[in-house]
Design an enzyme around this catalytic site. Sequence first.
Site, PDB file in Angstrom:
ATOM      1  N   THR A 102       0.819  -1.206   0.000  1.00  8.59           N
ATOM      2  CA  THR A 102       0.000   0.000   0.000  1.00  8.59           C
ATOM      3  C   THR A 102       0.856   1.260   0.000  1.00  8.59           C
ATOM      4  OG1 THR A 102      -0.130  -0.266   2.375  1.00  8.59           O
ATOM      5  CG2 THR A 102      -1.986  -1.027   1.106  1.00  8.59           C
ATOM      6  N   ASP A 397      -1.463  -8.047   6.841  1.00  6.78           N
ATOM      7  CA  ASP A 397      -0.762  -7.844   5.563  1.00  6.78           C
ATOM      8  C   ASP A 397      -0.143  -9.155   5.090  1.00  6.78           C
ATOM      9  OD1 ASP A 397      -1.400  -5.247   5.616  1.00  6.78           O
ATOM     10  OD2 ASP A 397       0.645  -4.463   5.518  1.00  6.78           O
TER      11      ASP A 397
END
Lengths: 536, 535
Positions: A102, A397
């Site tokens: 991200t 993640d």
Amino acid sequence: MDIVGNVLPQVLKDEATEDKGEMARLQSFVGAIAVADLVKTTLGPKGMDKILKPTGPGQEMSHITVTNDGATILRSMYVENPAAKILIEISKTQDEEVGDGTTTVAVLAGELLREGEKLIQKRIHPQHVIAGWRIARDVALKRLREISTENDINSQEFHDDLVKIARTTLSSKLITSDRDYFADLCVNAVLRLKGSSNLDYIQIIKLPGGTIRDSYLDDGFILKKQITIGCKTRIENAKILVANTAMDYDKIKIYGTKVKVNSMDKVAEIEAAEKEKMKHKVDKILKYQPTVFVNRQLIYNYPEQLLADAGITVIEHADFEGMERVAAATGAEILSTFDAPERSEQILGHCDLIEEIMIGEEKMIKFSGCKKNEACTIVLRGASTHILDEVDRSIHDALCVLITTVKNRRVVWGGGNSEMQMAAACEEEAKKVQGKQAFAIEAFGRALRQIPTIICDNGGYDSAELIQNFKVELQKGNLTYGLNMTDGTIGNMSELGVKECLRVKEQALLAASEAAELIMRVDNIVKCAPRKRERA
Amino acid sequence: MSLAFDDYGRPYIILREQGSKKRMKGLEAYKSNILAAKAIANTLSSSLGPKGMDKMLVSADGDVSVTNDGATIVEKMEIQHPTAKLLVELSQSQDAEIGDGTTGVVVLAGKLLEQALTLLDKGIHPLKISDGFDRACDVAIKHLDQIAEEIDIQQNDHEALIQAACTALGSKVVSKRKRELGKIAVTAVLDVADLTRKDVNLDLIKIQTKTGGSVEDTRLISGILIDKDMSHPQMKKEVTDAKICLLTCPFEPPKPKTKHNINISNAEDYKKLYQQEQQYFVDMVKLVKNSGANIALCQWGFDDEANHLLLQNELPAVRWVSGTDVELIAMATGARIIPRFQEITPQKLGKAGSIREVQFGTSNERMLVIENCQCTKAVTILIRGGSQMIVDEAKRSIHDAICVIRNLIKDNRIVYGGGSAELACALQVLQYADEVSSVEQYAVRSFADALEGIPNCLADNCGLNPITSVAQAKSRQLAEKNPRIGIDCMELGTSDMKEQKIYETLSSKKQQIQLATQVVKMILKIDDVIAPDDY
């Protein structure tokens, strides 16, 4: 007034503004680059964290977040610049789609625009820049796919790859020192899903206390609930009935009913009828012959007592997700009606052992030896809630990346290797293309190369030297080389075991170039008058 | 301002509270109106053509959208000037009628107004100008009919349609994938088109967006995609040979519309009522099951108990399907929408090849795909993209492309793009101008100039020298008697738009010129604007 001096009538609403041409472009560049610069220090294994502090009354300092996760940072930021909003948007999409990278995606888009700005200053038309970027993006994507490798899903190599990918993802997070431990943990959790990609089945329980190292993956499945008092707290060979049904007074669902009685006797009667109805329900449940009863809703004292009397362990008020997980793990069906006891075999879930356990100071229920072992639990421990939250995000993640890898199976070398190779591909292409697009293609390559450069800078190493050496190594044909961020040297990634998921890189490249193109194409920003709000 | 006196010299008021009103009259009003309208046209003009730029629009709540679509830009601009608002409506009516060319129409109107302004300065009466424009417009339209060519939409795998879609997509941010997206749009339209009636029901094409992936991942699903999942997590995720029961009644005890009360006064009644309630659920599910349905789609919610009964009877079900989706499914699968459980009959079930749940990304979002529907082939275009803004813009672009294809199916005549059609008309109008003996001659000539403004603007946006390239194209059109010479925007080395395959529909072009002329005429007729002062 226009250039000639005519007084122009006011066309837009008061306070609405319109910026054209250079002014509009300048605004977009400034906004987008500012956002990228803001998150760029978090990039890489030596990236720094940010403290997010909420504004506004009431919350004050108590809810601060410490994080390294790009999406979390960007999501919590309040920006007004429209171009910056686009960057935040792509970061969010990256999070939803692949869960990691991200920061990379926002930084890459920002770097692309930084290069784009230079080209515009050289008087190259934005459309030419875009044309060049499009060529470059295709070349980069092609190279990225070429350098990726694929392993069979059941092979040991693939398993090793997963561990390496998890390590790489976790290395930029708070838990970097324990990354080997957590990498194994995440990989095991994901492999238990057996190819299903439903992250809901991996439950993460955060309990303050202990150290990060005390975190573990439970081989069973843990429900954060307590067994009702008075029931057995240890059941072997359990038959579990999972239900979603009202076990309080079971209101009448027919519309417009009202109980109206004219004497006390009648009240008693109705009460008895109510009780009987409950008893009836419990009887029906008993016909299934479960040993454990899990309900999503509240269970009133009376039915609880009835069930307990029958020697059934009762767990009430499980949340919906928890229930779905119990059902998935034990192979139970979630019931709301109880009229088919003959199907009991299919309906009941099984597990070898249910027991109440204590983790830290909290009591939980552990299901071990489940029939369908799809759900699992990761118990996180840590010194404070801030740490736990950050570990949670890191694990999330890693899990996302692993699931994506399991689906896609293609991996690339980490340590900036893929970016450098893509940059090299762009530069080769630029030599072949006629016209000014070539500048844009070169610029695309430079922007890609910024990613390893920033990673170096964040580690406090001499990026200029390292990146040049890196380039030379690749030129020599050492295609597995990359940045060794522990020593600040160029090393062989296959020896260091730094791998990344292709899908993450791919998505970052595509999303960043799309966003940069979108911003580049804008030559006019029209802002409406902000809506007036009453201040509370 | 407007103070009148009666026979005795006493003042009287014509306009109530005129002190608090703003008023503009005569030439001042004309000019102010024209300038306001031009301001809008100027904003849009840089969006015209394949190299046009986008606009970034920030709404009152701070939401950002980036678009190239004329109608969307003017709609979101919060325009308050009354004349400028006319242009907004102009763009929107083009959008509603044709669906494409929304930028072009506003730019053309702007160019016409610009010409009108110089004519006004010359002292020509506005009505004469509008008369002249009107006559010129007729000439232009007639000429368009002459230069239009019929194309065979079937030929070569519908190549012509794909090219036309590409022309519509060429100016958008998705232009990189215009060929793929064009093909998707063409297939989608042809799937649902009624070629004998030459009509397309656009309701049958559902455009669903989902962020993630890239624009390349956009694909056509020959079926319906609904943003819902099965009502119970353990239901089957896939149903083949689906027989669909489409309900608009909730799986709940009935709620009669008349107000009523059921009073329970003794335990007997209480028990009865409970049994009746249980019976309701059993009956409902049984009715659905007995009809032979193997999936139930419902517009309303399910009671927990009913939900479980459905699961137990192996009847997958979906709740809270939106009203439009219900209609679409009904059309596609041939299902009758059933408002009451008692009315379920096997004949009313819809059929589809398969219904399955698909999952996206990491956030655990699921959608349902209904494929191989029995009746009409409803299709869904699933648009993907790196961010919400891209997805939204892609949706608008695909909508434009779909409209173009639909128009071509309705009327297969085309003109060529790249400003060539406008140039050809301009030349024709210019010729006609000399035949007009009255003052209108000037207006007619100006109309031709305004038409030339479109290729001019195109060339400008593409970074070419507008004057040289338009002059060149014009002289070649005259010399070669070839109305297909336009501006070579993509620098492909040829100015013949037939070779470049830039197709535009005749209906869209005609509509553009007619609508723009109409609005300009309307603006030219306004000689007095009265508005409250604080407006």
